[in-house]
Write an enzyme that holds these catalytic residues in place. Sequence first.
Site, mmCIF file in Angstrom:
data_model
loop_
_atom_site.group_PDB
_atom_site.id
_atom_site.type_symbol
_atom_site.label_atom_id
_atom_site.label_comp_id
_atom_site.label_asym_id
_atom_site.label_seq_id
_atom_site.Cartn_x
_atom_site.Cartn_y
_atom_site.Cartn_z
ATOM 1 N N ALA A 1 0.838 -1.207 0.000
ATOM 2 C CA ALA A 1 0.000 0.000 0.000
ATOM 3 C C ALA A 1 0.867 1.248 0.000
ATOM 4 O O ALA A 1 1.742 1.387 0.847
ATOM 5 C CB ALA A 1 -0.906 -0.003 1.225
ATOM 6 N N ASP A 2 0.626 2.161 -0.948
ATOM 7 C CA ASP A 2 1.347 3.439 -0.899
ATOM 8 C C ASP A 2 0.453 4.461 -0.186
ATOM 9 O O ASP A 2 -0.622 4.122 0.297
ATOM 10 C CB ASP A 2 1.768 3.893 -2.301
ATOM 11 C CG ASP A 2 0.600 4.173 -3.234
ATOM 12 O OD1 ASP A 2 0.835 4.237 -4.461
ATOM 13 O OD2 ASP A 2 -0.552 4.322 -2.771
ATOM 14 N N SER A 3 0.904 5.720 -0.123
ATOM 15 C CA SER A 3 0.136 6.676 0.687
ATOM 16 C C SER A 3 -1.248 6.941 0.102
ATOM 17 O O SER A 3 -2.201 7.126 0.853
ATOM 18 C CB SER A 3 0.911 7.975 0.913
ATOM 19 O OG SER A 3 1.479 8.421 -0.285
#
Lengths: 317, 140
Positions: B93-95
């Site tokens: 998961a990225d931001s």
Amino acid sequence: MSWLLRRNMLPLHSNSLARRPLASPPPLLPAPLPSPRETHLWYVVPDQLKDASLLNQYMDLLSPCERQSVLRMNGERLQKGALLARALVRTTLARYCRVSPKSFKFRKNRFGKPEVEWNKYDLWAPPPLQFNISHTSTMIACGVALDLPIGVDIEEKQRKTRNNILSLARRYFSPVEVAYLRTLADLESQRHEFIRLWTLKEAYVKALGRGFSGAPFKDFTIRLEASNSKQVTGESKSDASRIVVEAVDHPGILMNRWHFALFELNNSHYAAVCMERDVKDPADRENNSLKLEVWRTLPFVEDECVTETAAVKNIIR
Amino acid sequence: MASISATAISIPTRPRHSLQAVNGIFGLKSVSISSLKRSFPSIRLQPTPMHFRVCCAAKPETVQKVCGIVKKQLALPEDTTITGESKFSALGADSLDTVEIVMGLEEAFDIGVEEESAQSISTVQDAADLIEKLVAAKSG
């Protein structure tokens, strides 16, 4: 710059102490250091990697701690991505320092930003490189600069959001940025501009060394500003404007310490770079724009400089 | 399996385990944290932050619902195993994913999550616990 004088004394593979069950990989193409105001960007496309033995070579470069982190990723695709990212950082830095990619040690700053731990090297003075990486599932990019903080973010052009763009923007972006997005009539343009703005904001907080959680997106605005900078012939700049950042609490006071570049990479991604200016350099004080050199790489297999090609286009600085 | 465990934890003066690609890209099976912890009870694989669960852990249904939302947001393959212990960072998961997951959870559970609380979530269980706390606060 004492490292310049000592460069010839560096062995290409300085890791004679480790046992190497695998054959030595071919040497990496060395690279000249970035000049002032210049960012070097190296990117790898995971799908281009077809050879499983190459993955073993990359795994061999990592520290035991990095290997554990790779294995903790959930599933093979994510593990491969994590492995490629570490291999990209190590091999990229090795090109500039002329040492084995295995030699580097890393630590994190208090916000979690990875940086090289240089003080292990007491035999020679390495060039003071700063780097930052960004990944998507289809590309990993590593930006390098000499002695100045840098942040890099990439995003797939086709990335869809599950939530409505304006809802996301109202919650996470500044009022000026929301107002800008609202001027865009069609949803596709809105989505593209949202993604581009997101990459710029990410690149900025990463250059700051604070990341998304350390520097709330709502507190600053990134936008275009008409500039007086000279046009350089050959650049495809349609208008004389530059990307600027200002604090929401102090609009109109530009944070000139930072310069940006936003462009399309490999026809598949938006890429943003943010780099600190060198305030001691008179040329930098004149707000000259950031220079960019870009390579596509598959470490140990091939490298291609793509700076002046269609792989890097629509550059805004 | 035992030799892989030993290599992963030992000090690197031993020869490195030669990695063979067998089926698929990696011949390495994803070594599960719990199996390694059983073999080496005194050794921690990673410095996990100490966090206290103030009340009971969230109901399994809540954890399941969170897993579903996360799987959908991250477009994970169907056979991906997600549990309460799964870390968002290990799921890729990225931001932007993280903010979308938070907004998805808010919608699914009809709650509002403060930014500071959102920053403290690192596992699925953390998210589920926070959700139940917020739901209870709303109705309590």
